[in-house]
Design an enzyme around this catalytic site. Structure first.
Site, PDB file in Angstrom:
ATOM      1  N   SER A 152     -23.687  56.182  34.488  1.00 20.61           N
ATOM      2  CA  SER A 152     -24.951  55.476  34.677  1.00 20.61           C
ATOM      3  C   SER A 152     -24.652  54.084  35.210  1.00 20.61           C
ATOM      4  O   SER A 152     -23.498  53.702  35.412  1.00 20.61           O
ATOM      5  CB  SER A 152     -25.713  55.374  33.350  1.00 20.61           C
ATOM      6  N   LYS A 153     -25.701  53.307  35.400  1.00 19.13           N
ATOM      7  CA  LYS A 153     -25.531  51.981  35.987  1.00 19.13           C
ATOM      8  C   LYS A 153     -24.696  51.059  35.099  1.00 19.13           C
ATOM      9  O   LYS A 153     -24.124  50.090  35.578  1.00 19.13           O
ATOM     10  CB  LYS A 153     -26.896  51.346  36.259  1.00 19.13           C
ATOM     11  N   ARG A 154     -24.640  51.363  33.807  1.00 20.15           N
ATOM     12  CA  ARG A 154     -23.833  50.500  32.936  1.00 20.15           C
ATOM     13  C   ARG A 154     -22.340  50.615  33.259  1.00 20.15           C
ATOM     14  O   ARG A 154     -21.551  49.758  32.873  1.00 20.15           O
ATOM     15  CB  ARG A 154     -24.083  50.835  31.467  1.00 20.15           C
TER      16      ARG A 154
END
Length: 485
Positions: free
Chosen positions: A250-252
């Site tokens: 994910s973007k994290r």
């Protein structure tokens, strides 16, 4: 003939997981000289436009994944936007009602939510109770006359649904655990399950290659194929991509759009190579592969059943390998835009200086992992006078003896002929000896004088690429350089 498809939703960009799925489909199609279809899953007509999928298309094009049929190129199964096929889905849904495979559901969302909440309050799982399947005809007619909203549910038969997955092997689901799922919402919008199966039938898709997160959808799709009386495609569910922490990417974890990696200086060849090996293996120890090699080697059987880990350091390593494979002239083409953005471009780099700059890039390419680093390494060769790193100056140019030696070296190099790696080294060592200095000290000082930095490729190769005129000018500049305090 093999026919596969990539069917993204118009999210505005191509994320890494979607890119890997598209790549697997493309490789399989090209390996078998089949057809790769691009289809846009946008059942919301008001929010659908070509502009909304441009980010996805740009990502595919950057990766070099061309499609044989799709919204912009057409094909025998057009249209390729789901939003342009809505009436067709509705006709297919109502045909399932006529054939006894589906029924109308008049339950309001509020009523369904109350039943679910009541069941959860009792500690029970809840699935749709088929209340509307048992609805008397006169009651259904009364509701229709009142214009009541109605969805359309698929009637799941008793028994078990099985399919053979080309990655995971045989998979079976107990139909008792599959509720009668909605295929047409109360606003007459088709659900994913209906539209994807209708499209795959119409477009004669032979193999559905998609992520593991779709395994739970597949029994519903199998039931729809059976209800429509059409042969099923073969299914291959590929492992999910996880971040280094083993959680879903994910973007994290950093960038998730492939075009972000393009902007970050990753080569197309490296990204394709890296993505291909996320969950697939050629069956041997080879890692660095170009696209033609990947096409020749790719099989669905080579896909692993286990999840793949996205390792940014491994991507950087692949990028380093593919940068090193490219000739200098091609590398110049790849970094032209970056050079322009930095104010370093001049037209002569593709004219009179083309051979020279290609040679410089050959010298530099093994040292970098990304294209921006290559621009950084190239900068001292393109400017009149490189900026000095204060730490390098403080460490290597601070003594008067070193500065005097740089002046003497400039005088020696000014008359040196030929001026190349073979002649510049002994000349420098002779100057160092005459000055009572260690050769290493003068080598470090010379490197800072001509590049502005404490680290570079081999100094004498750098001197040869810079040429006598630049080197002498920079040595004399460094001889009289006064740091700004």
């Amino acid at each position: 003939m093999v026919r596969v498809r990539f069917a993204p939703s118009p999210t505005g960009y191509l994320h890494v997981g979607g890119a890997r799925t598209a790549l697997f489909n493309w490789l399989f199609a090209r390996r078998h000289k089949g057809t790769f279809v691009l289809r846009i899953e946008d059942t919301d007509a008001e929010r659908s436009s070509w502009e909304m999928v441009e980010g996805i298309v740009d990502g595919l094009r950057w990766l070099g994944l061309d499609w044989d049929e799709g919204p912009d190129v057409g094909g025998p199964h057009a249209p390729y936007f789901q939003s342009q096929r809505l009436d067709h889905y509705r006709d297919k849904a109502h045909a399932l009602v006529r054939d006894g495979h589906a029924y109308y559901c008049y339950c309001s969302p509020e009523a369904l939510q109350k039943k679910r909440a009541d069941a959860e309050g009792r500690g029970e799982a809840w699935t749709y109770d088929r209340a509307c399947l048992r609805l008397p005809r006169d009651e259904a007619a009364r509701l229709d006359a009142q214009g009541a909203a109605r969805a359309l549910r698929f009637k799941v038969p008793a028994g078990e649904t099985r399919f053979q997955d080309l990655v995971h092997g045989p998979i079976a689901f107990d139909n008792a655990n599959i509720e009668d799922f909605v295929i047409l919402r109360s606003d007459a919008q088709p659900t994913y399950h209906l539209s994807v199966v209708v499209d795959d039938i119409d477009m004669e898709i032979t193999h559905v290659v998609r992520g593991d997160d779709h395994i739970s959808n597949t029994p519903k799709h199998v039931l729809l194929y059976q209800a429509f009386g059409t042969p099923m495609p073969q299914f291959a569910h590929v492992p999910l991509i996880l971040g280094p922490d083993k959680k879903r990417l994910s973007k994290r974890h950093g960038a998730t759009s492939v075009t972000e990696y393009q902007r970050a200086g990753i080569l197309q060849e490296a990204m394709v190579n890296f993505l291909a090996l996320l969950g697939w293996s050629p069956g041997d120890d080879r890692e660095v592969l170009d696209k033609d090699e990947l096409v020749a080697l790719f099989t669905l059987e080579g896909i692993s059943g286990g999840n793949a880990v996205f390792n940014p350091e491994k991507l950087d390593w692949f990028n380093q390998q593919h940068i090193a494979r490219l000739p200098g002239a091609e590398l110049l083409r790849r970094i032209e835009g970056r050079l322009q953005a930095r104010g370093l471009w001049r037209d002569s780099l593709t004219g009179d200086e083309a051979a020279w700059v290609a040679g410089v890039l050959e010298l530099l390419k093994s040292r970098v992992k990304k294209l921006d680093q290559l621009v950084d390494e190239l900068e001292p060769f393109l400017v009149d006078q490189p900026a000095f790193d204060p730490r390098a100056v403080d460490k290597h140019l601070s003594s008067a003896e070193i500065r005097d030696a740089l002046g003497a070296l400039a005088d020696r190099y000014d008359t040196l002929d030929p001026f190349d790696a073979a002649t510049t080294e002994p000349a420098l060592r002779a100057v160092a000896e005459n000055a009572g200095l260690k050769a290493a000290s003068l080598i470090h000082a010379t490197r800072v004088a001509v590049t502005g930095r404490a680290v570079s490729p081999g100094l004498f190769d750098v001197l040869a690429r810079l040429g006598s005129r630049r080197v002498v000018t920079r040595l004399r500049h460094a001889r009289h350089y006064t740091p700004v305090s």
